[in-house]
Design a protein around this motif. Sequence first.
Motif, PDB file in Angstrom:
ATOM      1  N   LYS A   1       0.757  -1.212  -0.047  1.00 45.32           N
ATOM      2  CA  LYS A   1       0.066  -0.229   0.036  1.00 45.32           C
ATOM      3  C   LYS A   1       0.898   1.181  -0.028  1.00 45.32           C
ATOM      4  CE  LYS A   1      -3.995   2.109   2.083  1.00 45.32           C
ATOM      5  NZ  LYS A   1      -5.116   1.831   3.184  1.00 45.32           N
TER       6      LYS A   1
ATOM      7  N   MET B   1       2.471   4.637   0.786  1.00 43.61           N
ATOM      8  CA  MET B   1       2.482   5.444   2.204  1.00 43.61           C
ATOM      9  C   MET B   1       2.107   4.603   3.299  1.00 43.61           C
ATOM     10  SD  MET B   1       3.517   8.267   0.782  1.00 43.61           S
ATOM     11  CE  MET B   1       3.190   9.531   2.146  1.00 43.61           C
ATOM     12  N   MET B   2       1.985   3.482   3.299  1.00 46.47           N
ATOM     13  CA  MET B   2       1.907   2.495   4.369  1.00 46.47           C
ATOM     14  C   MET B   2       2.501   2.788   5.564  1.00 46.47           C
ATOM     15  SD  MET B   2       3.025  -1.663   4.852  1.00 46.47           S
ATOM     16  CE  MET B   2       1.976  -2.327   3.517  1.00 46.47           C
ATOM     17  N   ASN B   3       3.868   3.342   5.289  1.00 45.65           N
ATOM     18  CA  ASN B   3       4.512   3.706   6.539  1.00 45.65           C
ATOM     19  C   ASN B   3       4.220   4.948   7.331  1.00 45.65           C
ATOM     20  OD1 ASN B   3       5.289   5.509   4.563  1.00 45.65           O
ATOM     21  ND2 ASN B   3       7.393   5.847   5.299  1.00 45.65           N
ATOM     22  N   LYS B   4       3.138   5.602   6.708  1.00 47.62           N
ATOM     23  CA  LYS B   4       2.762   6.736   7.430  1.00 47.62           C
ATOM     24  C   LYS B   4       1.334   6.485   8.080  1.00 47.62           C
ATOM     25  CE  LYS B   4       5.414  10.301   6.067  1.00 47.62           C
ATOM     26  NZ  LYS B   4       6.643   9.696   6.333  1.00 47.62           N
ATOM     27  N   GLU B   5       0.806   5.567   7.764  1.00 42.96           N
ATOM     28  CA  GLU B   5      -0.553   4.868   8.283  1.00 42.96           C
ATOM     29  C   GLU B   5      -0.436   3.980   9.668  1.00 42.96           C
ATOM     30  OE1 GLU B   5      -2.908   3.348   4.962  1.00 42.96           O
ATOM     31  OE2 GLU B   5      -4.159   2.227   6.552  1.00 42.96           O
TER      32      GLU B   5
ATOM     33  N   PHE C   1      -1.462   0.325  10.965  1.00 42.62           N
ATOM     34  CA  PHE C   1      -1.595  -0.609   9.806  1.00 42.62           C
ATOM     35  C   PHE C   1      -1.410  -2.154  10.226  1.00 42.62           C
ATOM     36  CE2 PHE C   1      -0.497  -2.536   5.772  1.00 42.62           C
ATOM     37  CZ  PHE C   1      -1.475  -1.840   4.885  1.00 42.62           C
TER      38      PHE C   1
ATOM     39  N   ARG D   1      -3.828  -3.703  12.561  1.00 38.98           N
ATOM     40  CA  ARG D   1      -5.057  -4.004  11.739  1.00 38.98           C
ATOM     41  C   ARG D   1      -4.661  -5.272  11.105  1.00 38.98           C
ATOM     42  NH1 ARG D   1      -6.294  -0.034   8.536  1.00 38.98           N
ATOM     43  NH2 ARG D   1      -5.030   1.364   9.345  1.00 38.98           N
TER      44      ARG D   1
ATOM     45  N   ASP E   1       6.718   0.253   1.958  1.00 38.64           N
ATOM     46  CA  ASP E   1       5.384   0.267   1.693  1.00 38.64           C
ATOM     47  C   ASP E   1       4.764  -1.163   1.462  1.00 38.64           C
ATOM     48  OD1 ASP E   1       4.821   2.867   1.600  1.00 38.64           O
ATOM     49  OD2 ASP E   1       5.349   3.194  -0.422  1.00 38.64           O
TER      50      ASP E   1
ATOM     51  N   LEU F   1      -7.578  -3.080   5.536  1.00 39.61           N
ATOM     52  CA  LEU F   1      -6.543  -2.243   5.067  1.00 39.61           C
ATOM     53  C   LEU F   1      -6.928  -1.451   3.894  1.00 39.61           C
ATOM     54  CD1 LEU F   1      -3.970  -5.330   5.853  1.00 39.61           C
ATOM     55  CD2 LEU F   1      -4.449  -3.370   7.296  1.00 39.61           C
ATOM     56  N   ARG F   2      -7.713  -1.932   2.937  1.00 39.18           N
ATOM     57  CA  ARG F   2      -7.707  -1.142   1.697  1.00 39.18           C
ATOM     58  C   ARG F   2      -6.332  -1.340   1.041  1.00 39.18           C
ATOM     59  NH1 ARG F   2     -12.486  -1.922   0.854  1.00 39.18           N
ATOM     60  NH2 ARG F   2     -13.863  -1.536   2.526  1.00 39.18           N
TER      61      ARG F   2
END
Length: 437
Positions: A304, A306-310, A313, A316, A336, A362-363
Amino acid sequence: MGIKVAKFGGSSVADGIQLRKIEQIIKSDPDRRYIVVSAPGKRFDKDNKITDLLFMCKAQADHNIPYEQLFQVITDRYSAIAFTLGVQVDLESHYEEIRQKMSAGCSEDYIASRGEYLSAILVAAFLGFDFVDTKDLIVFDHKGRLLAEETNKRLSEELAKHEYAVIPGFYGSYADIGEIKVLSRGGSDVTGSLVARAVKAEIYENWTDVSGLLMADPRIIKDPMPIEYISYIELRELSYMGASVLHEEAVFPVRLANIPINIRNTNAPEDPGTIITTENTYNNNKVLSGIAGKKPFTVISIYKNMMNKEIGFVRRALAVLEDQEINFDHIPTGIDSLSVVIESKELEDKLDDVLASLEQSLRPDEITVTEDIAMIAVVGLGLARTIGVAARITAALADEGINIRMLNQGTNEINVIIGVEAPDFERAIRAIYNAFV
Ligand code: ASP
């Protein structure tokens, strides 16, 4: 001298010939005072283990299938041993008691425990030692969890009354209702460990049919080097990855009490076997203690942007696995991307549900599934202090033309975990072994 606890596994008590070997072993060292025994195991490849037959008896009884003949097969094994050794012991009264309990509808645990019970009665009579039943000494709470401190107290108080004793492995009882409860399969190793802790043994000898641990699986490596010394922590890594000589839970009680375990071979008592200890006993020029591996694993990779900013994550992702009661082994991450390495048998028919839940929660941009991966653990306390270990592993695999799918050095720096495609598993182990040994 200190006290030695000696546990003999199923193959060591399988028949009269084996028991004669045990007699020699015990009599050759008066410090071997507390003897823990399994139920008789296999005498030859296609033979049956007594514990398996006892479980079958119970299954037949539950299905209203006559079990008397099967029970006879069991009692015949004990009677034959007693006869061969000329032991004077009234086994008949014990058989009768078990028969009665069975016809009254006893629990599965009760019947399964009788293998060790009869074995200990017989071995005690043969050696002239006291028989000490563990029924009220090893205790569990109502959820079946071992009450470690209470067990330690009861065992040490009781065993202090016996200079020499034979103790049945594999079972104890629920502290509240007093009913028999067995440990998981192979649990006599745990009994031995609990006894060793309780009597403050100098060493816990675990007598089996191999001369200790080997550096790699002999089905893959021809004549692998034996392991003379290994630390508990290395053993844990190796056994987790499939090298099995000892029940997993057997390590904790003795480790707590700083008692070494010595794996020995009843059929080759002169072999020193493997010593498992808390000390860093590896010798300096040995980087590697052993290699083990397991397969198949499934790798679920989630991508995903920009995963590292979510925030949240990973939580979940792991919550999905938790909800489905799935154990995972490793979670290598990228900026990511996140992969979860799971033993394939954990997923069985749950994979589709897991993927759907991951999508929903997680979309992600993409999820891929890679099946049939093998994981190999290269284990050694020497790894942390040695430069170039990973380079040697990767070079060895590259020379063999093996593609590395994953590479991870454990945080405790005593292992390097490598993921390869399952068909490359054996070749990869050989390549790594040859690079180090
Ligand atoms: N007899 C039990 C089993 O076969 C326990 C043991 O041998 O350790 O699992």
